[in-house]
Design an enzyme around this catalytic site. Structure first.
Site, mmCIF file in Angstrom:
data_model
loop_
_atom_site.group_PDB
_atom_site.id
_atom_site.type_symbol
_atom_site.label_atom_id
_atom_site.label_comp_id
_atom_site.label_asym_id
_atom_site.label_seq_id
_atom_site.Cartn_x
_atom_site.Cartn_y
_atom_site.Cartn_z
ATOM 1 N N GLU A 43 0.819 -1.211 0.000
ATOM 2 C CA GLU A 43 0.000 0.000 0.000
ATOM 3 C C GLU A 43 0.853 1.261 0.000
ATOM 4 O O GLU A 43 0.545 2.229 -0.693
ATOM 5 C CB GLU A 43 -0.954 0.006 1.199
ATOM 6 C CG GLU A 43 -2.021 -1.071 1.158
ATOM 7 C CD GLU A 43 -2.936 -0.970 -0.067
ATOM 8 O OE1 GLU A 43 -2.957 0.088 -0.715
ATOM 9 O OE2 GLU A 43 -3.629 -1.956 -0.368
ATOM 10 N N TYR A 126 -6.371 6.653 3.702
ATOM 11 C CA TYR A 126 -6.545 5.578 2.732
ATOM 12 C C TYR A 126 -5.800 4.315 3.164
ATOM 13 O O TYR A 126 -6.368 3.217 3.185
ATOM 14 C CB TYR A 126 -6.073 5.986 1.323
ATOM 15 C CG TYR A 126 -5.843 4.748 0.497
ATOM 16 C CD1 TYR A 126 -6.928 4.024 0.006
ATOM 17 C CD2 TYR A 126 -4.556 4.222 0.330
ATOM 18 C CE1 TYR A 126 -6.745 2.835 -0.669
ATOM 19 C CE2 TYR A 126 -4.368 3.034 -0.345
ATOM 20 C CZ TYR A 126 -5.459 2.352 -0.844
ATOM 21 O OH TYR A 126 -5.289 1.167 -1.479
ATOM 22 N N ASP A 144 -9.772 5.554 -2.293
ATOM 23 C CA ASP A 144 -8.613 6.016 -3.042
ATOM 24 C C ASP A 144 -9.106 6.714 -4.304
ATOM 25 O O ASP A 144 -10.308 6.886 -4.499
ATOM 26 C CB ASP A 144 -7.690 4.844 -3.389
ATOM 27 C CG ASP A 144 -8.268 4.035 -4.524
ATOM 28 O OD1 ASP A 144 -9.500 3.927 -4.602
ATOM 29 O OD2 ASP A 144 -7.502 3.522 -5.354
ATOM 30 N N CYS A 199 -13.123 1.667 -15.402
ATOM 31 C CA CYS A 199 -13.581 3.042 -15.178
ATOM 32 C C CYS A 199 -12.362 3.941 -14.976
ATOM 33 O O CYS A 199 -12.204 4.594 -13.950
ATOM 34 C CB CYS A 199 -14.498 3.076 -13.963
ATOM 35 S SG CYS A 199 -15.413 4.622 -13.762
ATOM 36 N N CYS A 206 -16.590 1.875 -20.894
ATOM 37 C CA CYS A 206 -17.940 1.740 -20.347
ATOM 38 C C CYS A 206 -18.672 0.474 -20.814
ATOM 39 O O CYS A 206 -19.409 -0.128 -20.041
ATOM 40 C CB CYS A 206 -18.754 2.991 -20.639
ATOM 41 S SG CYS A 206 -18.082 4.463 -19.818
ATOM 42 N N CYS A 215 -25.228 3.641 -14.359
ATOM 43 C CA CYS A 215 -24.228 4.683 -14.078
ATOM 44 C C CYS A 215 -24.796 6.077 -14.374
ATOM 45 O O CYS A 215 -25.208 6.377 -15.497
ATOM 46 C CB CYS A 215 -22.976 4.453 -14.916
ATOM 47 S SG CYS A 215 -21.715 5.740 -14.705
#
Length: 309
Positions: A43, A126, A144, A199, A206, A215
DNA sequence: AACGCGGGGGT
DNA sequence: ACCCCAGCGTT
């Protein structure tokens, strides 16, 4: 989409979770047997560094320093060399400070609660949530840049999230977080994966998205980013950051002490000749690295010489 | 809230 | 050339 509608909420959760089950990447830190420390290291490395570049570094680090105690005991200069070109080397410094804090405060065991995680060096909102969720299976609001973008599009119809995280955004994310802990982890990682693979910020795919039917952004005709005029393009050439990077690169490749003049040349090396020359920049870069603890300045008979800490 | 902080790959 | 990337700490 109405965020309070239970049926929509459940359908959205299911769409993301089952999409993730079919499309998850096989990333090394997702493999079974990865320790909580391994997840934390991943991370921190992933803070502003793309996955493809983190992979080899993470393998090397976790093999060399498998536990917090190992990293805590390592020479800092070696830690900075191993960080290599991941960028933002202050993260490497903080990661070692984090390892030492885990040893001193938690007996070498990565804590499971977000509050203790948040108190560790280099761990912000985060990363604390991500470690709680992905290392410990806890229910946490993981926000995030990927999750913010996906939720912003799917639920609010915005092309890109606002520059700073709002309270409303956090509350909405919490509303959508599945109640079941194990499912919440899949939801969190699924949203991140969706943001990374489908995305995306620039050219979203899409048609491949499990949420395309509901969406809000797609239904609104994919309107442009309303914050575009406020986003500042990060200049790079000729910046102090570039000069700092060159100094660090020079020191990584050098054993022992390096002279002041050689480092200033390294800092200025490759600078754009067409750019306005800033004669104070090399010295400023070196001084700021010393102030950050990334470079040690020699004293007395070593005055004017520098090395990694 | 805004800023500084690396470096490289995709478009 | 420009944009973006599993953000954090400081001001």
């Amino acid at each position: 989409m109405d965020p309070a509608e239970p049926d929509d909420l459940a359908a959205t959760q299911e769409a993301v979770v089952s999409w993730y089950d079919d499309n998850a990447r096989d990333l090394p830190w997702r493999r079974p047997g990865t320790t909580a420390w391994g997840v934390l290291v991943s991370e921190v490395m992933l803070q502003q560094t793309p996955v493809v570049r983190v992979k080899p570094a993470w393998r090397s680090w976790t093999s060399r320093w498998p536990t917090p105690a190992d990293l805590a005991a390592a020479p800092t200069a070696e830690v900075l060399r191993a960080w290599d070109r991941l960028g933002y080397p202050r993260r490497a410094l903080r990661l070692q400070q984090c390892a030492r804090a885990v040893v001193e405060r938690h007996g070498g065991i990565v804590p499971t609660d977000e509050e203790s995680l948040l108190a560790l060096p280099g761990v912000g909102a985060y990363t604390a949530a991500a470690v709680a969720a992905f290392a410990h299976g806890r229910r946490a609001v993981v926000l995030d840049t990927n999750v913010r973008r996906v939720l912003g599009r799917a639920l609010e119809g915005r092309a890109l999230p606002a520059p700073s995280l709002s309270r409303a955004e956090q509350e909405r994310a919490r509303t959508y977080l599945p109640d079941d802990a194990a499912r919440s982890v899949r939801w969190n990682v699924g949203l991140m994966e969706l943001g990374a693979l489908v995305c995306t910020a620039r050219a979203p795919r899409c048609p491949a998205c499990p949420l395309v039917g509901t969406c809000a952004w797609v239904l609104a005709g994919r309107p442009a980013d309303e914050h575009a005029h406020r986003r500042r393009t990060q200049t790079w050439h000729g910046t102090d950051r570039q000069a700092r990077g060159r100094v660090m690169a020079a020191l990584r490749g050098s054993d022992g002490w390096t002279g002041h003049d050689e480092l200033l040349r390294a800092a200025a090396d490759g600078a754009d000749p067409a750019a306005l020359p800033d004669r104070s920049q090399p010295g400023r870069a070196l001084a700021s690295l010393v102030a950050d603890g990334l470079v040690v300045a020699g004293a007395d008979d070593r005055a004017g010489w520098y090395r990694l800490p």
